[in-house]
Design a protein around this motif. Structure first.
Motif, PDB file in Angstrom:
ATOM      1  N   GLY A   1       0.831  -1.196   0.000  1.00 22.77           N
ATOM      2  CA  GLY A   1       0.000   0.000   0.000  1.00 22.77           C
ATOM      3  C   GLY A   1       0.867   1.248   0.000  1.00 22.77           C
ATOM      4  N   PRO A   2       0.469   2.274  -0.737  1.00 23.00           N
ATOM      5  CA  PRO A   2       1.234   3.520  -0.730  1.00 23.00           C
ATOM      6  C   PRO A   2       1.409   4.056   0.686  1.00 23.00           C
ATOM      7  CG  PRO A   2      -0.372   3.538  -2.507  1.00 23.00           C
ATOM      8  CD  PRO A   2      -0.662   2.324  -1.668  1.00 23.00           C
TER       9      PRO A   2
ATOM     10  N   GLN B   1       1.814   8.649 -12.690  1.00 20.49           N
ATOM     11  CA  GLN B   1       2.657   7.471 -12.932  1.00 20.49           C
ATOM     12  C   GLN B   1       3.833   7.402 -11.979  1.00 20.49           C
ATOM     13  OE1 GLN B   1       1.739   4.966 -15.018  1.00 20.49           O
ATOM     14  NE2 GLN B   1      -0.104   6.230 -15.071  1.00 20.49           N
TER      15      GLN B   1
ATOM     16  N   TYR C   1     -11.559   5.596   1.067  1.00 26.01           N
ATOM     17  CA  TYR C   1     -11.287   5.731  -0.360  1.00 26.01           C
ATOM     18  C   TYR C   1     -10.975   4.347  -0.928  1.00 26.01           C
ATOM     19  CZ  TYR C   1     -10.037  10.420   1.405  1.00 26.01           C
ATOM     20  OH  TYR C   1     -10.020  11.640   2.048  1.00 26.01           O
TER      21      TYR C   1
ATOM     22  N   TYR D   1      -9.146   2.466  -4.319  1.00 26.80           N
ATOM     23  CA  TYR D   1      -8.306   2.618  -5.491  1.00 26.80           C
ATOM     24  C   TYR D   1      -8.103   1.253  -6.136  1.00 26.80           C
ATOM     25  CZ  TYR D   1      -6.829   7.338  -4.079  1.00 26.80           C
ATOM     26  OH  TYR D   1      -6.794   8.670  -3.743  1.00 26.80           O
TER      27      TYR D   1
ATOM     28  N   GLN E   1      -5.418  -0.776  -8.730  1.00 26.81           N
ATOM     29  CA  GLN E   1      -4.105  -0.705  -9.366  1.00 26.81           C
ATOM     30  C   GLN E   1      -3.895  -1.927 -10.236  1.00 26.81           C
ATOM     31  OE1 GLN E   1      -0.551  -0.634  -6.842  1.00 26.81           O
ATOM     32  NE2 GLN E   1       0.384   0.793  -8.279  1.00 26.81           N
TER      33      GLN E   1
ATOM     34  N   GLN F   1      -2.523   0.473 -15.743  1.00 29.23           N
ATOM     35  CA  GLN F   1      -3.280   1.690 -15.433  1.00 29.23           C
ATOM     36  C   GLN F   1      -2.763   2.457 -14.230  1.00 29.23           C
ATOM     37  OE1 GLN F   1      -5.846   3.167 -17.048  1.00 29.23           O
ATOM     38  NE2 GLN F   1      -5.669   1.689 -18.698  1.00 29.23           N
ATOM     39  N   GLY F   2      -1.855   1.898 -13.475  1.00 32.33           N
ATOM     40  CA  GLY F   2      -1.418   2.606 -12.286  1.00 32.33           C
ATOM     41  C   GLY F   2      -2.514   2.638 -11.235  1.00 32.33           C
ATOM     42  N   LEU F   3      -2.385   3.547 -10.286  1.00 31.36           N
ATOM     43  CA  LEU F   3      -3.356   3.664  -9.197  1.00 31.36           C
ATOM     44  C   LEU F   3      -4.510   4.538  -9.655  1.00 31.36           C
ATOM     45  CD1 LEU F   3      -1.126   4.111  -6.058  1.00 31.36           C
ATOM     46  CD2 LEU F   3      -3.171   2.702  -6.124  1.00 31.36           C
TER      47      LEU F   3
ATOM     48  N   PHE G   1      -8.237   6.125  -8.864  1.00 30.46           N
ATOM     49  CA  PHE G   1      -9.207   6.434  -7.817  1.00 30.46           C
ATOM     50  C   PHE G   1     -10.586   5.945  -8.250  1.00 30.46           C
ATOM     51  CE2 PHE G   1     -11.440   8.560  -4.565  1.00 30.46           C
ATOM     52  CZ  PHE G   1     -12.525   9.216  -5.139  1.00 30.46           C
TER      53      PHE G   1
ATOM     54  N   GLN H   1     -15.010   7.597  -3.015  1.00 27.87           N
ATOM     55  CA  GLN H   1     -14.717   8.052  -1.662  1.00 27.87           C
ATOM     56  C   GLN H   1     -16.007   8.180  -0.867  1.00 27.87           C
ATOM     57  OE1 GLN H   1     -13.312  12.069  -1.465  1.00 27.87           O
ATOM     58  NE2 GLN H   1     -13.199  12.110   0.759  1.00 27.87           N
TER      59      GLN H   1
ATOM     60  N   LYS I   1     -16.468  10.556  -6.758  1.00 25.80           N
ATOM     61  CA  LYS I   1     -16.462   9.383  -7.604  1.00 25.80           C
ATOM     62  C   LYS I   1     -15.410   9.554  -8.678  1.00 25.80           C
ATOM     63  CE  LYS I   1     -20.392   6.473  -8.705  1.00 25.80           C
ATOM     64  NZ  LYS I   1     -21.830   6.441  -9.034  1.00 25.80           N
TER      65      LYS I   1
ATOM     66  N   LEU J   1      -4.920  -5.093  -8.078  1.00 27.05           N
ATOM     67  CA  LEU J   1      -4.843  -4.857  -6.635  1.00 27.05           C
ATOM     68  C   LEU J   1      -5.865  -3.779  -6.299  1.00 27.05           C
ATOM     69  CD1 LEU J   1      -1.073  -4.669  -5.602  1.00 27.05           C
ATOM     70  CD2 LEU J   1      -2.864  -5.927  -4.401  1.00 27.05           C
TER      71      LEU J   1
ATOM     72  N   PHE K   1      -6.972  -1.240  -3.393  1.00 27.19           N
ATOM     73  CA  PHE K   1      -6.544  -0.641  -2.134  1.00 27.19           C
ATOM     74  C   PHE K   1      -7.668   0.171  -1.518  1.00 27.19           C
ATOM     75  CE2 PHE K   1      -2.169  -1.711  -1.900  1.00 27.19           C
ATOM     76  CZ  PHE K   1      -1.670  -1.726  -3.184  1.00 27.19           C
TER      77      PHE K   1
ATOM     78  N   PHE L   1      -3.158   3.771   3.850  1.00 24.65           N
ATOM     79  CA  PHE L   1      -3.545   2.714   2.928  1.00 24.65           C
ATOM     80  C   PHE L   1      -3.430   1.343   3.580  1.00 24.65           C
ATOM     81  CE2 PHE L   1      -4.116   4.411  -1.365  1.00 24.65           C
ATOM     82  CZ  PHE L   1      -3.708   5.716  -1.189  1.00 24.65           C
ATOM     83  N   GLY L   2      -4.362   0.479   3.213  1.00 24.85           N
ATOM     84  CA  GLY L   2      -4.247  -0.910   3.584  1.00 24.85           C
ATOM     85  C   GLY L   2      -3.271  -1.627   2.664  1.00 24.85           C
ATOM     86  N   GLU L   3      -3.091  -2.919   2.881  1.00 22.69           N
ATOM     87  CA  GLU L   3      -2.145  -3.687   2.092  1.00 22.69           C
ATOM     88  C   GLU L   3      -2.754  -4.213   0.802  1.00 22.69           C
ATOM     89  OE1 GLU L   3       0.725  -2.377   3.961  1.00 22.69           O
ATOM     90  OE2 GLU L   3       1.184  -3.931   2.475  1.00 22.69           O
TER      91      GLU L   3
ATOM     92  N   ARG M   1      -5.716  -8.578  -3.601  1.00 18.14           N
ATOM     93  CA  ARG M   1      -5.313  -8.927  -4.969  1.00 18.14           C
ATOM     94  C   ARG M   1      -6.367  -9.827  -5.576  1.00 18.14           C
ATOM     95  NH1 ARG M   1      -0.923  -8.584  -8.032  1.00 18.14           N
ATOM     96  NH2 ARG M   1       0.412  -7.919  -6.308  1.00 18.14           N
TER      97      ARG M   1
END
Lengths: 110, 117
Positions: free
Chosen positions: A43-44, A102, B33, B35, B37, B41-43, B45, B48, B57, B88, B90, B108-110, B113
């Motif tokens: 997690g971040p 990114q 929130y 998210y 990942q 696409q990366g993280l 959002f 919320q 949203k 993932l 989050f 953030f949580g862990e 997956r």
């Protein structure tokens, strides 16, 4: 939403300072700059945030330019455990959500 | 340990199925929130909540829904799953919503997956 621009990757020698730049030219007056990092797929993790003034905590320093259009995160003595993706984020002024870009993949090398 | 708990940590399911991801925020945090990942696409959002109400949203698909319960835990429901939903997920929490002059830290949580086969 304000956008940020970061270099995709950077290298740093262990023990040296890592300086990570970020451009946020469209930032609004009351929007904060945040830095997070993500190690592998964990997690971040929050690092630091600031509005106008430079900030320092136990992890890093944040230098924000006077016009607030860019900032630099400084890790004073990088270690191998600082290898991670570093995200520079500007908070959304409406809903408060943090939009991640990114990021910069920082590799700290021995 | 951020204090944010997500379950399950890993989930494997088939296309077309429905899953529920759960998040317990840090004690005292009212805002949650979500998210996503994925590799390409990366993280991203998703959505919320603040004290049970939807506050913001993102690019959340119509097949996805979420809610925050009176005890402040949150659930993200993913239905009609597709291969591309593998990612993932989050959850993060904060004491109060950020923005509008307010600043704070997201914890953030862990992550959960999800693998869709």
């Amino acid at each position: 939403d304000a956008k940020t621009t970061q270099p995709p990757s950077m290298d740093c020698a262990e023990g040296r300072a890592a300086n990570l730049p970020c451009n946020h030219s469209t930032i609004s007056g009351n929007e904060y700059v945040y830095w997070y990092r993500q190690i592998h797929s964990q997690g971040p993790q929050y690092i630091i945030h600031g509005l106008k003034n430079n900030e320092t905590n136990e992890m890093a320093s944040l230098i924000i330019t006077e016009d607030r259009k860019s900032s630099t995160l400084i890790l004073p003595h990088a270690t191998l455990r600082d290898t991670a993706v570093y995200y520079c984020i500007v908070s959304d002024n409406q809903g408060g959500k943090l939009i991640f870009g990114q990021g910069t993949e920082l590799s700290v090398k021995p | 340990d951020s204090g944010v708990t997500q379950t399950p940590k890993h989930l494997i399911t088939a296309t077309g199925q429905r899953v529920t991801l759960r998040c317990s925020p840090r004690s005292g945090d009212l805002s949650v929130y979500w998210y996503q990942q994925s590799l390409d696409q990366g993280l991203q959002f998703l959505i919320q909540y603040y004290n049970g109400e939807e506050r913001a949203k993102g690019n959340i698909l119509e097949r996805f829904s979420a809610q925050q319960f009176p005890d402040l835990h949150s659930e993200l429901n993913l239905s009609s799953l597709e291969l591309g939903d593998s990612a993932l997920y989050f959850c993060a929490s904060s004491v109060a919503p950020l923005g509008g002059g307010a600043a704070g830290e997201l914890f953030f949580g862990e992550g959960s997956r999800l693998t869709v086969l």
